[in-house]
Design a protein around this motif. Structure first.
Motif, PDB file in Angstrom:
ATOM      1  N   ASP A 195      39.470  37.109  48.746  1.00  0.00           N
ATOM      2  CA  ASP A 195      39.822  36.198  47.650  1.00  0.00           C
ATOM      3  C   ASP A 195      38.769  36.057  46.559  1.00  0.00           C
ATOM      4  O   ASP A 195      39.099  36.059  45.371  1.00  0.00           O
ATOM      5  CB  ASP A 195      40.069  34.782  48.213  1.00  0.00           C
ATOM      6  N   LYS A 220      40.405  37.304  43.059  1.00  0.00           N
ATOM      7  CA  LYS A 220      41.504  38.261  42.894  1.00  0.00           C
ATOM      8  C   LYS A 220      42.419  37.747  41.768  1.00  0.00           C
ATOM      9  O   LYS A 220      42.472  36.532  41.502  1.00  0.00           O
ATOM     10  CB  LYS A 220      42.246  38.459  44.204  1.00  0.00           C
ATOM     11  N   GLY A 280      43.384  42.614  46.566  1.00  0.00           N
ATOM     12  CA  GLY A 280      43.811  41.301  47.074  1.00  0.00           C
ATOM     13  C   GLY A 280      43.526  41.084  48.554  1.00  0.00           C
ATOM     14  O   GLY A 280      43.985  40.109  49.137  1.00  0.00           O
ATOM     15  N   LEU A 311      38.771  43.273  46.460  1.00  0.00           N
ATOM     16  CA  LEU A 311      39.147  42.143  45.589  1.00  0.00           C
ATOM     17  C   LEU A 311      40.298  42.574  44.672  1.00  0.00           C
ATOM     18  O   LEU A 311      41.264  41.840  44.478  1.00  0.00           O
ATOM     19  CB  LEU A 311      37.928  41.714  44.751  1.00  0.00           C
ATOM     20  N   ILE A 355      40.753  41.134  37.454  1.00  0.00           N
ATOM     21  CA  ILE A 355      40.249  40.048  38.313  1.00  0.00           C
ATOM     22  C   ILE A 355      40.094  38.812  37.418  1.00  0.00           C
ATOM     23  O   ILE A 355      40.120  38.924  36.200  1.00  0.00           O
ATOM     24  CB  ILE A 355      38.886  40.390  38.991  1.00  0.00           C
TER      25      ILE A 355
END
Ligand code: ASP
Length: 325
Positions: free
Chosen positions: A199, A130, A196, A193, A217
């Protein structure tokens, strides 16, 4: 006895003639291509690109159907049971080979339940996190993950998916087990992702390149031997200290066992044309991958790849001792 032989020979001859007569007119209606993962993910992306180009060549629409779940084995099982008439196909990746060992009970016999059309592409994976994940490089990521293992979640698309395989390689290289979160495909995993809620993930470039470039990302490494033109700033896993994570996610097209050879040959020819389509070459390049060669995009090319990959991964999976029922 002679009578029986004559009648068997006649049946075989009729089957042969009707097989090729059938193949000549094929396809006469739309074809379904099953993707064994959710829509919006890497396998789905590759399938839709190839299906669109093959549809133009075949003069019939290829409809993509997403049958996600159980690491790709649900979709594969559906195709194994379908009529072998060329109107149901499967586009699956390396998971076809790993699931043969990973699953104690599979509803199909991997090496005997399918006919082969050809290899499509071999896609590198990326280790991604993330956006606000603390570590800034792969070395830092390994230290951070080891120190915070109980808090970190690792997404995948179920046991047998490429993301599962790559995640297993990561955990085994750094000797740290993590909590894994299975999805029906890494399309929905990517949504989490980005939000959030999870992880980390290891996923094909066909699903991560756009987000990495857009900065939505973080990327720590690619699993290819060389850096990718599409992601020149992302180091290889070997450069970044995890050489054991080098892996390519090959994709192939299958048909149910018994589909006439004339049909799989016709589809293979169409696949080869699609893989030379300038639009596909350009889109694949943007996504960090390349089309298979003509020799690979054949029934024989895919058959030998699947057989060698089942043999390659069997001892690795057995040593890891992780199975699914
Ligand atoms: N191919 C992905 C994987 O194996 C799943 C997907 O296509 O969604 O993780």
């Amino acid at each position: 006895m002679l009578k029986l032989f004559t009648s068997l020979a006649a049946t075989a001859a009729i089957a042969l003639i009707s097989g090729s007569a059938f193949a000549q007119g094929y396809p006469e209606r739309s074809i379904t291509m099953v993707v064994p993962f959710a829509a919006g993910g890497p396998t789905d992306t590759v399938t839709r690109l190839v299906a669109e180009s093959m549809s133009k060549d075949l003069g019939q629409q290829i409809i993509v159907e997403n049958v996600g779940g159980a690491g790709g084995t649900l979709g594969a099982s559906q195709v194994a049971k379908a009529d072998p008439d060329g109107y149901t196909l499967l586009l699956h990746h390396i998971g076809m080979a790993t699931s043969a060992t990973l699953y104690r009970k599979l509803p199909y016999d991997t090496l005997n339940a399918f006919e082969y059309v050809g290899l499509v592409t071999d896609v590198p994976m990326t280790i991604v996190a993330k956006k606000d994940f603390e570590p800034t490089d792969l070395k830092g990521l390994v230290e951070y993950v080891k120190a915070n293992a109980d808090k970190i979640t690792l997404a995948n698309a179920g046991i047998g998916a490429a993301s599962h395989l790559c995640g297993m390689l990561f955990m085994s290289e750094i000797k740290t087990p993590l909590t894994t979160v299975p999805y029906k495909g890494t399309g929905p995993a990517m949504t989490d992702l980005l939000g959030g809620q999870v992880d980390l993930m290891c996923d094909q470039t066909t699903n991560t390149t756009k987000q990495i470039k857009g900065g939505t990302i973080k990327a720590y490494g690619v699993t290819s031997a060389k850096r990718l033109d599409a992601l020149p700033d992302v180091p290889t896993v070997a450069e970044a200290g995890l050489p054991g994570m080098q892996v390519g996610i090959w994709h192939g097209i299958y048909a149910p066992k018994g589909t006439p050879a004339e049909v799989t040959q016709k589809l293979s020819g169409s696949l080869q044309k699609a893989l030379k389509d300038p639009d596909i070459i350009a889109r694949f390049a943007e996504l960090g991958t390349v089309p298979s060669t003509d020799a690979e995009a054949t029934p024989a090319g895919l058959k030998s790849k699947l057989e060698s990959e089942v043999t390659r991964w069997k001892p690795v999976i057995e040593a890891a001792g992780q199975y699914a029922d």
